[in-house]
Design an enzyme around this catalytic site. Structure first.
Site, PDB file in Angstrom:
ATOM      1  N   LYS A 239       1.002  -1.122   0.227  1.00  0.00           N
ATOM      2  CA  LYS A 239       0.161  -0.075  -0.200  1.00  0.00           C
ATOM      3  C   LYS A 239       0.783   1.242  -0.088  1.00  0.00           C
ATOM      4  CE  LYS A 239      -4.246  -1.887   0.030  1.00  0.00           C
ATOM      5  NZ  LYS A 239      -4.984  -2.152   1.143  1.00  0.00           N
ATOM      6  N   ARG A 274      -4.056 -10.735   3.253  1.00  0.00           N
ATOM      7  CA  ARG A 274      -4.163 -10.744   1.810  1.00  0.00           C
ATOM      8  C   ARG A 274      -2.767  -9.962   1.358  1.00  0.00           C
ATOM      9  NH1 ARG A 274      -6.276  -6.970  -1.843  1.00  0.00           N
ATOM     10  NH2 ARG A 274      -7.431  -8.019  -3.515  1.00  0.00           N
TER      11      ARG A 274
END
Length: 300
Positions: A239, A274
């Site tokens: 991210k 994930r």
């Protein structure tokens, strides 16, 4: 007593170890690997690699949910998704593994489950399609409800980034979505919760979440003991906030930072991680699980 989740034709025992979900984006515009796996052949090769590296489940998404992403129609998403989903579901290597569909459209969820998907992963927790919760209830599959304010195009707007206590407010807002799911016919024991790292969050919010997973559970427990023990998924992989902290502009250079997040998350109680890089994160998860098991043994 063990917490189990009915899935496929059996029960998924969450007490044994943390599960690793491999990300398979079949999109041209995802932030990390957009365009790499749009062909069926490339997608199957990647799914096979992730399974060989330790993935317990493959999460297939055909619509980008990166910040400012433009939304495509359910029909276009289905056209992208189904050839890959059917090919992955038909792989011999996929036997005993789980396939998740990453979508906020009820039509896509319904079609995907009919073609072999075992879970529905909805970044909007039912907020972007008014039929989603009712449809998932009828599909009778586990439902991943993620915390997000707004939609991908607006989630990083200033009004969606206002928190007084991010863990407390995430807990309250995600509990509200789970309650709506229950009222729509999805039993709480079929719901997996995701605090939504990177979605309508600033860097400091993401860090507070990673260090505050027990606080999120404790806050939910004030409203529902059962929901507070729902499986929790975290998705920090590659991210943008990791790039800001580590000065890594390229998303695929953020894997070491992702491993640090996964380590904190698993030690904080996450049940599913994930990730894009399955091999290295699977090793991190194994070490964390071993530490947690040893800690439990010492306490007893």
């Amino acid at each position: 007593m063990k917490r189990v989740l009915p899935i496929k034709s059996g029960l998924w025992d969450l007490s044994q170890r943390t599960s690793v979900m491999g990300i398979l984006n079949v999109t041209p515009d995802s932030f990390s690997d957009g365009g790499k796996f749009v062909s069926v052949e490339a997608a199957v090769t990647q799914a096979r690699l992730m399974i060989s590296e330790g993935a317990d489940m493959i999460d297939i998404g055909a619509q980008s949910t990166r910040p400012m992403a433009s939304r495509i129609s359910a029909e276009e998403e289905i056209d992208r998704l189904m050839p890959v989903l059917e090919a992955v579901a038909g792989m011999p290597e996929a036997e005993g593994k789980l396939i998740s569909v990453d979508t906020f459209y009820s039509e896509v969820a319904s079609e995907a489950v009919s073609k072999g998907a075992h879970l529905v992963n909805d970044v909007s927790a039912g907020q972007l399609d008014s039929n989603m919760l009712r449809v998932v209830a009828g599909l009778r599959v586990p439902y991943i409800a993620m915390h997000m304010r707004g939609e991908p195009h607006t989630m990083q707007n200033s009004e969606n980034l206002q928190y007084d206590d991010v863990c407390k407010q995430i807990a309250s807002e995600i509990y509200s979505r789970v309650k709506d799911a229950e009222l729509s016919g999805i039993p709480a024991w079929r719901v997996i919760i995701d605090p939504g790292i990177g979605f309508s969050k600033k860097t400091e919010h993401n860090l507070d979440i990673l260090m505050g997973l027990p606080n999120i559970r404790a806050e939910i427990a004030r409203k529902s003991f059962g929901v507070s023990h729902a499986p929790m998924l975290i998705g920090p992989s590659r991210k943008k906030f990791l790039g800001q902290i580590c000065s890594r502009i390229a998303a695929d250079e953020r894997d070491p930072a992702t491993i640090a997040c996964v380590t904190a998350g698993v030690l904080g109680g996450a049940n599913i991680v994930r990730v894009h890089n399955v091999r290295d994160n699977a090793d991190s998860v194994k070490v964390c699980d071993a530490m947690l098991k040893q800690s439990t043994k010492n306490l007893s």
